[in-house]
Design a protein around this motif. Structure first.
Motif, PDB file in Angstrom:
ATOM      1  N   LEU A  18       0.836  -1.194   0.000  1.00 54.80           N
ATOM      2  CA  LEU A  18       0.000   0.000   0.000  1.00 54.80           C
ATOM      3  C   LEU A  18       0.876   1.252   0.000  1.00 54.80           C
ATOM      4  CD1 LEU A  18      -2.801   1.334   0.232  1.00 54.80           C
ATOM      5  CD2 LEU A  18      -2.564   1.145   2.717  1.00 54.80           C
ATOM      6  N   ALA A  19       1.922   1.263   0.819  1.00 62.14           N
ATOM      7  CA  ALA A  19       2.833   2.405   0.870  1.00 62.14           C
ATOM      8  C   ALA A  19       3.519   2.600  -0.477  1.00 62.14           C
ATOM      9  CB  ALA A  19       3.874   2.198   1.969  1.00 62.14           C
ATOM     10  N   GLU A  20       3.883   1.503  -1.131  1.00 66.78           N
ATOM     11  CA  GLU A  20       4.524   1.600  -2.443  1.00 66.78           C
ATOM     12  C   GLU A  20       3.575   2.200  -3.484  1.00 66.78           C
ATOM     13  OE1 GLU A  20       7.459  -1.223  -4.977  1.00 66.78           O
ATOM     14  OE2 GLU A  20       5.636  -2.158  -4.226  1.00 66.78           O
ATOM     15  N   ALA A  21       2.315   1.808  -3.442  1.00 67.73           N
ATOM     16  CA  ALA A  21       1.320   2.369  -4.358  1.00 67.73           C
ATOM     17  C   ALA A  21       1.146   3.868  -4.100  1.00 67.73           C
ATOM     18  CB  ALA A  21      -0.006   1.643  -4.208  1.00 67.73           C
ATOM     19  N   PHE A  22       1.076   4.247  -2.826  1.00 71.96           N
ATOM     20  CA  PHE A  22       0.965   5.674  -2.497  1.00 71.96           C
ATOM     21  C   PHE A  22       2.209   6.436  -2.953  1.00 71.96           C
ATOM     22  CE2 PHE A  22      -2.151   4.807   1.153  1.00 71.96           C
ATOM     23  CZ  PHE A  22      -3.216   5.336   0.452  1.00 71.96           C
ATOM     24  N   GLY A  23       3.396   5.888  -2.683  1.00 66.19           N
ATOM     25  CA  GLY A  23       4.644   6.550  -3.058  1.00 66.19           C
ATOM     26  C   GLY A  23       4.759   6.753  -4.549  1.00 66.19           C
ATOM     27  N   ASN A  24       4.412   5.732  -5.324  1.00 71.07           N
ATOM     28  CA  ASN A  24       4.467   5.861  -6.789  1.00 71.07           C
ATOM     29  C   ASN A  24       3.466   6.879  -7.295  1.00 71.07           C
ATOM     30  OD1 ASN A  24       6.560   4.042  -7.298  1.00 71.07           O
ATOM     31  ND2 ASN A  24       5.166   2.303  -7.267  1.00 71.07           N
ATOM     32  N   GLU A  25       2.270   6.868  -6.733  1.00 68.84           N
ATOM     33  CA  GLU A  25       1.247   7.823  -7.162  1.00 68.84           C
ATOM     34  C   GLU A  25       1.631   9.253  -6.796  1.00 68.84           C
ATOM     35  OE1 GLU A  25      -1.937   8.896  -9.293  1.00 68.84           O
ATOM     36  OE2 GLU A  25      -1.203   6.842  -9.096  1.00 68.84           O
ATOM     37  N   LEU A  26       2.180   9.441  -5.607  1.00 59.81           N
ATOM     38  CA  LEU A  26       2.635  10.779  -5.208  1.00 59.81           C
ATOM     39  C   LEU A  26       3.732  11.283  -6.146  1.00 59.81           C
ATOM     40  CD1 LEU A  26       2.734  10.353  -1.334  1.00 59.81           C
ATOM     41  CD2 LEU A  26       1.280  11.942  -2.608  1.00 59.81           C
ATOM     42  N   ALA A  27       4.674  10.425  -6.489  1.00 55.30           N
ATOM     43  CA  ALA A  27       5.757  10.820  -7.388  1.00 55.30           C
ATOM     44  C   ALA A  27       5.223  11.131  -8.782  1.00 55.30           C
ATOM     45  CB  ALA A  27       6.811   9.723  -7.459  1.00 55.30           C
ATOM     46  N   GLU A  28       4.233  10.366  -9.251  1.00 52.75           N
ATOM     47  CA  GLU A  28       3.628  10.605 -10.560  1.00 52.75           C
ATOM     48  C   GLU A  28       2.952  11.969 -10.613  1.00 52.75           C
ATOM     49  OE1 GLU A  28       3.190   9.129 -13.671  1.00 52.75           O
ATOM     50  OE2 GLU A  28       4.868   7.892 -13.015  1.00 52.75           O
ATOM     51  N   GLN A  29       2.374  12.398  -9.504  1.00 50.22           N
ATOM     52  CA  GLN A  29       1.623  13.651  -9.470  1.00 50.22           C
ATOM     53  C   GLN A  29       2.492  14.854  -9.118  1.00 50.22           C
ATOM     54  OE1 GLN A  29      -1.853  13.247  -7.024  1.00 50.22           O
ATOM     55  NE2 GLN A  29      -2.547  11.432  -8.120  1.00 50.22           N
ATOM     56  N   GLY A  30       3.795  14.698  -9.192  1.00 49.26           N
ATOM     57  CA  GLY A  30       4.676  15.826  -8.920  1.00 49.26           C
ATOM     58  C   GLY A  30       5.497  15.651  -7.676  1.00 49.26           C
ATOM     59  N   GLY A  31       5.074  14.790  -6.797  1.00 45.36           N
ATOM     60  CA  GLY A  31       5.851  14.453  -5.611  1.00 45.36           C
ATOM     61  C   GLY A  31       6.177  15.635  -4.739  1.00 45.36           C
ATOM     62  N   ALA A  32       7.328  15.543  -4.117  1.00 48.71           N
ATOM     63  CA  ALA A  32       7.784  16.564  -3.191  1.00 48.71           C
ATOM     64  C   ALA A  32       8.841  17.461  -3.806  1.00 48.71           C
ATOM     65  CB  ALA A  32       8.329  15.890  -1.927  1.00 48.71           C
ATOM     66  N   GLY A  33       9.083  17.311  -5.103  1.00 50.69           N
ATOM     67  CA  GLY A  33      10.095  18.118  -5.778  1.00 50.69           C
ATOM     68  C   GLY A  33      11.492  17.525  -5.705  1.00 50.69           C
ATOM     69  N   ILE A  34      11.610  16.328  -5.154  1.00 48.77           N
ATOM     70  CA  ILE A  34      12.924  15.701  -5.011  1.00 48.77           C
ATOM     71  C   ILE A  34      13.504  15.386  -6.380  1.00 48.77           C
ATOM     72  CG2 ILE A  34      14.144  13.679  -4.114  1.00 48.77           C
ATOM     73  CD1 ILE A  34      11.976  13.607  -1.894  1.00 48.77           C
ATOM     74  N   ALA A  35      12.698  14.794  -7.273  1.00 46.12           N
ATOM     75  CA  ALA A  35      13.187  14.416  -8.602  1.00 46.12           C
ATOM     76  C   ALA A  35      13.657  15.643  -9.375  1.00 46.12           C
ATOM     77  CB  ALA A  35      12.106  13.669  -9.377  1.00 46.12           C
ATOM     78  N   ARG A  36      12.888  16.712  -9.324  1.00 47.71           N
ATOM     79  CA  ARG A  36      13.250  17.938 -10.045  1.00 47.71           C
ATOM     80  C   ARG A  36      14.579  18.492  -9.536  1.00 47.71           C
ATOM     81  NH1 ARG A  36       9.024  20.534  -8.881  1.00 47.71           N
ATOM     82  NH2 ARG A  36       9.868  21.669  -7.125  1.00 47.71           N
ATOM     83  N   ASN A  37      14.739  18.522  -8.218  1.00 44.97           N
ATOM     84  CA  ASN A  37      15.984  19.032  -7.645  1.00 44.97           C
ATOM     85  C   ASN A  37      17.168  18.126  -7.970  1.00 44.97           C
ATOM     86  OD1 ASN A  37      14.801  21.298  -6.519  1.00 44.97           O
ATOM     87  ND2 ASN A  37      14.330  20.268  -4.601  1.00 44.97           N
ATOM     88  N   LEU A  38      16.955  16.813  -7.941  1.00 43.71           N
ATOM     89  CA  LEU A  38      18.035  15.886  -8.295  1.00 43.71           C
ATOM     90  C   LEU A  38      18.449  16.042  -9.757  1.00 43.71           C
ATOM     91  CD1 LEU A  38      17.078  12.554  -6.505  1.00 43.71           C
ATOM     92  CD2 LEU A  38      19.127  13.911  -6.152  1.00 43.71           C
ATOM     93  N   GLU A  39      17.463  16.175 -10.649  1.00 48.76           N
ATOM     94  CA  GLU A  39      17.777  16.353 -12.068  1.00 48.76           C
ATOM     95  C   GLU A  39      18.544  17.648 -12.300  1.00 48.76           C
ATOM     96  OE1 GLU A  39      13.893  15.946 -13.738  1.00 48.76           O
ATOM     97  OE2 GLU A  39      14.047  13.760 -13.850  1.00 48.76           O
TER      98      GLU A  39
END
Length: 105
Positions: A69-90
């Motif tokens: 369940l946590a994995e499904a939530f985590g993937n969905e949160l990341a798909e919807q823009g997440g916390a900005g971690i991916a953008r900052n890492l890129e």
């Protein structure tokens, strides 16, 4: 499955193997987005572990299903823009790559 279907499946598989580095269908948009999804999964899993589920929770099975369940939530949160971690890492990886090539910005 008939012979034509089998041959088509082999051709698709062969084409994927013949192109190293090609992005697989359904793959995450980037390693940074995949990292963000993993990070958010761990955060959500930790939050869910603190929630009292009352009569509906408990046992080893709940621990395993809670992670799914946590994995499904985590993937969905990341798909919807997440916390900005991916953008900052890129952005950081892009800046590091530019600096290592000697690009001036």
């Amino acid at each position: 499955m008939d012979v034509k279907t089998s041959m088509a499946a082999l051709q698709v598989t062969g084409a994927q193997i013949a192109q190293p580095g090609a992005v697989a269908p359904g793959a995450p948009a980037s390693p940074a987005r995949e990292f963000e999804a993993m990070f958010l999964t761990e955060m959500v899993n930790e939050m869910l572990s603190e929630v009292d589920l009352g009569d509906f929770g408990g046992g080893k099975a709940e621990e395993h299903w809670r992670y799914f369940l946590a994995e499904a939530f985590g993937n969905e949160l990341a798909e919807q823009g997440g916390a900005g971690i991916a953008r900052n890492l890129e952005q950081a990886m892009s800046a590091y790559g530019a600096a290592s090539r000697g690009d001036k910005t």
